[in-house]
Design a protein around this motif. Structure first.
Motif, PDB file in Angstrom:
ATOM      1  N   LEU A 183     -40.996 -18.707 -51.112  1.00 17.81           N
ATOM      2  CA  LEU A 183     -40.949 -17.683 -49.923  1.00 17.81           C
ATOM      3  C   LEU A 183     -41.040 -18.628 -48.678  1.00 17.81           C
ATOM      4  O   LEU A 183     -42.131 -19.304 -48.462  1.00 17.81           O
ATOM      5  N   GLU A 184     -40.017 -18.306 -47.775  1.00 20.79           N
ATOM      6  CA  GLU A 184     -39.919 -19.229 -46.517  1.00 20.79           C
ATOM      7  C   GLU A 184     -40.289 -18.156 -45.539  1.00 20.79           C
ATOM      8  O   GLU A 184     -39.740 -17.310 -45.020  1.00 20.79           O
ATOM      9  N   PHE A 185     -41.451 -18.425 -44.689  1.00 20.86           N
ATOM     10  CA  PHE A 185     -41.730 -17.624 -43.411  1.00 20.86           C
ATOM     11  C   PHE A 185     -41.031 -17.987 -42.341  1.00 20.86           C
ATOM     12  O   PHE A 185     -40.563 -19.317 -42.013  1.00 20.86           O
ATOM     13  N   VAL A 186     -40.442 -17.067 -41.697  1.00 20.71           N
ATOM     14  CA  VAL A 186     -39.522 -17.116 -40.671  1.00 20.71           C
ATOM     15  C   VAL A 186     -39.912 -16.369 -39.333  1.00 20.71           C
ATOM     16  O   VAL A 186     -39.402 -16.662 -38.269  1.00 20.71           O
ATOM     17  N   GLY A 187     -40.815 -15.397 -39.619  1.00 19.81           N
ATOM     18  CA  GLY A 187     -41.169 -14.762 -38.417  1.00 19.81           C
ATOM     19  C   GLY A 187     -41.900 -13.443 -38.453  1.00 19.81           C
ATOM     20  O   GLY A 187     -42.450 -13.255 -39.554  1.00 19.81           O
ATOM     21  N   ILE A 188     -42.052 -12.552 -37.568  1.00 21.22           N
ATOM     22  CA  ILE A 188     -42.720 -11.527 -37.544  1.00 21.22           C
ATOM     23  C   ILE A 188     -42.043 -10.204 -36.729  1.00 21.22           C
ATOM     24  O   ILE A 188     -41.180 -10.541 -35.976  1.00 21.22           O
ATOM     25  N   VAL A 189     -42.050  -9.038 -37.448  1.00 22.15           N
ATOM     26  CA  VAL A 189     -41.571  -7.846 -36.884  1.00 22.15           C
ATOM     27  C   VAL A 189     -42.326  -6.757 -36.869  1.00 22.15           C
ATOM     28  O   VAL A 189     -43.220  -6.674 -37.369  1.00 22.15           O
ATOM     29  N   THR A 190     -41.985  -5.583 -36.172  1.00 26.85           N
ATOM     30  CA  THR A 190     -42.686  -4.599 -35.921  1.00 26.85           C
ATOM     31  C   THR A 190     -41.824  -3.343 -35.739  1.00 26.85           C
ATOM     32  O   THR A 190     -40.442  -3.625 -35.298  1.00 26.85           O
ATOM     33  N   HIS A 191     -42.288  -2.165 -35.785  1.00 30.03           N
ATOM     34  CA  HIS A 191     -41.661  -1.089 -35.349  1.00 30.03           C
ATOM     35  C   HIS A 191     -42.677  -0.026 -34.882  1.00 30.03           C
ATOM     36  O   HIS A 191     -43.509   0.373 -35.256  1.00 30.03           O
ATOM     37  N   GLN A 192     -42.095   0.233 -33.485  1.00 31.11           N
ATOM     38  CA  GLN A 192     -43.041   1.218 -32.627  1.00 31.11           C
ATOM     39  C   GLN A 192     -42.760   2.719 -32.926  1.00 31.11           C
ATOM     40  O   GLN A 192     -42.358   3.510 -32.203  1.00 31.11           O
ATOM     41  N   GLY A 193     -43.251   3.066 -34.239  1.00 29.98           N
ATOM     42  CA  GLY A 193     -42.667   4.379 -34.645  1.00 29.98           C
ATOM     43  C   GLY A 193     -43.606   5.499 -33.795  1.00 29.98           C
ATOM     44  O   GLY A 193     -43.276   6.571 -33.613  1.00 29.98           O
ATOM     45  N   ASN A 194     -44.727   4.730 -33.267  1.00 28.49           N
ATOM     46  CA  ASN A 194     -45.514   5.771 -32.454  1.00 28.49           C
ATOM     47  C   ASN A 194     -44.995   6.071 -31.024  1.00 28.49           C
ATOM     48  O   ASN A 194     -45.432   7.274 -30.548  1.00 28.49           O
ATOM     49  N   ALA A 195     -43.930   5.581 -30.763  1.00 28.24           N
ATOM     50  CA  ALA A 195     -43.302   5.980 -29.777  1.00 28.24           C
ATOM     51  C   ALA A 195     -42.359   7.202 -29.718  1.00 28.24           C
ATOM     52  O   ALA A 195     -42.294   8.086 -28.684  1.00 28.24           O
ATOM     53  N   TYR A 196     -42.425   7.516 -30.955  1.00 34.63           N
ATOM     54  CA  TYR A 196     -41.617   9.206 -31.092  1.00 34.63           C
ATOM     55  C   TYR A 196     -42.448  10.250 -30.883  1.00 34.63           C
ATOM     56  O   TYR A 196     -42.091  11.267 -30.793  1.00 34.63           O
ATOM     57  N   ARG A 197     -43.756   9.861 -30.639  1.00 35.28           N
ATOM     58  CA  ARG A 197     -44.811  11.001 -30.415  1.00 35.28           C
ATOM     59  C   ARG A 197     -44.971  11.059 -28.887  1.00 35.28           C
ATOM     60  O   ARG A 197     -45.653  11.713 -28.264  1.00 35.28           O
ATOM     61  N   ALA A 198     -44.274  10.080 -28.019  1.00 28.83           N
ATOM     62  CA  ALA A 198     -44.426  10.160 -26.647  1.00 28.83           C
ATOM     63  C   ALA A 198     -43.831  11.372 -25.935  1.00 28.83           C
ATOM     64  O   ALA A 198     -42.869  11.973 -26.401  1.00 28.83           O
ATOM     65  N   ARG A 199     -44.545  12.037 -24.975  1.00 23.91           N
ATOM     66  CA  ARG A 199     -44.002  13.026 -24.155  1.00 23.91           C
ATOM     67  C   ARG A 199     -43.181  12.948 -22.977  1.00 23.91           C
ATOM     68  O   ARG A 199     -42.773  13.791 -22.555  1.00 23.91           O
ATOM     69  N   ASN A 200     -43.026  11.673 -22.673  1.00 22.69           N
ATOM     70  CA  ASN A 200     -42.404  11.365 -21.364  1.00 22.69           C
ATOM     71  C   ASN A 200     -41.817   9.670 -21.462  1.00 22.69           C
ATOM     72  O   ASN A 200     -42.452   9.142 -22.066  1.00 22.69           O
ATOM     73  N   PRO A 201     -41.027   9.539 -20.493  1.00 18.82           N
ATOM     74  CA  PRO A 201     -40.607   7.704 -20.412  1.00 18.82           C
ATOM     75  C   PRO A 201     -41.625   7.054 -20.142  1.00 18.82           C
ATOM     76  O   PRO A 201     -41.635   5.935 -20.670  1.00 18.82           O
ATOM     77  N   GLY A 202     -42.596   7.464 -19.418  1.00 16.93           N
ATOM     78  CA  GLY A 202     -43.700   6.528 -19.084  1.00 16.93           C
ATOM     79  C   GLY A 202     -44.715   6.336 -20.315  1.00 16.93           C
ATOM     80  O   GLY A 202     -45.029   5.171 -20.711  1.00 16.93           O
ATOM     81  N   GLU A 203     -44.832   7.231 -21.247  1.00 18.60           N
ATOM     82  CA  GLU A 203     -45.472   6.871 -22.318  1.00 18.60           C
ATOM     83  C   GLU A 203     -44.704   6.186 -23.037  1.00 18.60           C
ATOM     84  O   GLU A 203     -45.192   5.390 -23.919  1.00 18.60           O
ATOM     85  N   VAL A 204     -43.343   6.260 -23.184  1.00 19.31           N
ATOM     86  CA  VAL A 204     -42.634   5.205 -24.040  1.00 19.31           C
ATOM     87  C   VAL A 204     -42.848   3.907 -23.589  1.00 19.31           C
ATOM     88  O   VAL A 204     -42.907   2.986 -24.561  1.00 19.31           O
ATOM     89  N   GLU A 205     -42.648   3.773 -22.244  1.00 18.02           N
ATOM     90  CA  GLU A 205     -42.797   2.474 -21.661  1.00 18.02           C
ATOM     91  C   GLU A 205     -44.338   1.595 -21.962  1.00 18.02           C
ATOM     92  O   GLU A 205     -44.103   0.733 -22.509  1.00 18.02           O
ATOM     93  N   PHE A 206     -45.359   2.590 -22.067  1.00 14.53           N
ATOM     94  CA  PHE A 206     -46.561   2.197 -22.210  1.00 14.53           C
ATOM     95  C   PHE A 206     -46.656   1.897 -23.942  1.00 14.53           C
ATOM     96  O   PHE A 206     -47.213   0.545 -24.075  1.00 14.53           O
TER      97      PHE A 206
END
Length: 254
Positions: A183-206
Motif C-alpha cells: 500500500l503506497e501512501f500518496v495523500g489526503i482527501v476530504t469531502h465537506q458534506g456538511n456544506a449542504y446544510r448551509a443556509r446561505n453562501p456565507g455559511e458555505v464559505e465558512f
C-alpha cells in the motif's frame, strides 16, 4: 418544436431513433432532458476556474454517470475522475475516457476488490481511500495474493462525521499503515458534506475555510511523522468556488 434524439431499451442493447419536430409534451416518460449548450458552458467554466487558481479538477463521475459528459470534462483538462463505485471506474477505463480513477469510498468487500485488481492488471492507475487499519489490512492481503500494489489516500473528517479520521490523527495512522508494503501512501482527501446544510453562501464559505484549516492541520500531523502528501484534495459542489482559492490544495496531478 425541435429536433433531438431519444432512446429506448431493447433487450440487451440500446437502440437510438432520430425524431424530428416532436413536441416536448409528446416524449415518453420518464425522460431526462439535457441542455447541451449549458452543460458545455458549465464544464468550461469549472475547468477555467480551477485552472486560474492553479488547481487540478477531478470531476465526480457519479454526478453525471455519462461517458459523453466525462469526455467533455477530459477535453477541458480533467485527466482523472472520482468514482463512487467500481462500476463507474470500469466504464471510464473500458471506454478509454481515462486511465486514472480514485474511489470516493473505501473498498471493503471481496467482489469489489477483485474488480479493482482487474483494473490495475489492465494498466489503470487506481487510488483508493482508507480511514482505518481494518480496511487497509483487507486491501493489502487481497492484493498481495495477486502480486499487486495500490496507491491510497487517507480520508480526513472535517466536520461531516460520515467517514474519515480526525486531522490530528492522520500522521499516526499513516505510520501504522506503513506495515503494509504493497500500500503506497500518496495523500489526503476530504469531502465537506456538511456544506449542504448551509443556509446561505456565507455559511458555505465558512465551511470551505474551516475545512482548509483542518486539512492544514492534517498536513502538519503527517510531517510530524515524516510524511509528505503528494495529493491534498477536497470536493463538494457548494464549496468548489471557495476551495480553489485555498493554498493548501496544491497543483498536483494524480
Amino acid at each position: 418544436m425541435f429536433s433531438f434524439k431519444i432512446s429506448s431499451f431493447n433487450a440487451s442493447e440500446y437502440s437510438f431513433y432520430s425524431v424530428s419536430k416532436l413536441n416536448i409534451y409528446e416524449l415518453p416518460t420518464p425522460v431526462a432532458l439535457v441542455d447541451l449548450d449549458r452543460v458545455e458552458r458549465n464544464v468550461r467554466t469549472a475547468a477555467s476556474l480551477a485552472r486560474s487558481y492553479g488547481k487540478h479538477l477531478r470531476p465526480m463521475f457519479k454526478t453525471t454517470k455519462s461517458s459523453f459528459i466525462a469526455r467533455l470534462q477530459r477535453g477541458a483538462g480533467s485527466d482523472g475522475f472520482l468514482c463512487s463505485g467500481v462500476a463507474e471506474a470500469e466504464v471510464l477505463v473500458s471506454k478509454g475516457v481515462t486511465r486514472t480513477v480514485m474511489f470516493a469510498y473505501p473498498i471493503a468487500d471481496v467482489w469489489s476488490l477483485s474488480r479493482v485488481a482487474r483494473l490495475i492488471e489492465g494498466g489503470a492507475r487506481v487510488i483508493v481511500r482508507v480511514d482505518n487499519l481494518r480496511v487497509a489490512e483487507f486491501l493489502s492481503n487481497g492484493l498481495r495474493s495477486r502480486g499487486l500494489r495500490i496507491k491510497y489516500c487517507v480520508k480526513v473528517d472535517v466536520g461531516y462525521g460520515r467517514l474519515g479520521v480526525r486531522p490530528e490523527d492522520v500522521g499516526l495512522l499513516v505510520r501504522k499503515l506503513s506495515r503494509f508494503s504493497n500500500l503506497e501512501f500518496v495523500g489526503i482527501v476530504t469531502h465537506q458534506g456538511n456544506a449542504y446544510r448551509a443556509r446561505n453562501p456565507g455559511e458555505v464559505e465558512f465551511v470551505a475555510r474551516r475545512s482548509a484549516e483542518l486539512m492544514e492541520l492534517a498536513v502538519k500531523s503527517l510531517r510530524k511523522y515524516g510524511f509528505e502528501p503528494e495529493i491534498v484534495g477536497t470536493g463538494s459542489t457548494p464549496t468548489f468556488r471557495f476551495d480553489v482559492r485555498e493554498g493548501i490544495y496544491p497543483l498536483i496531478p494524480w
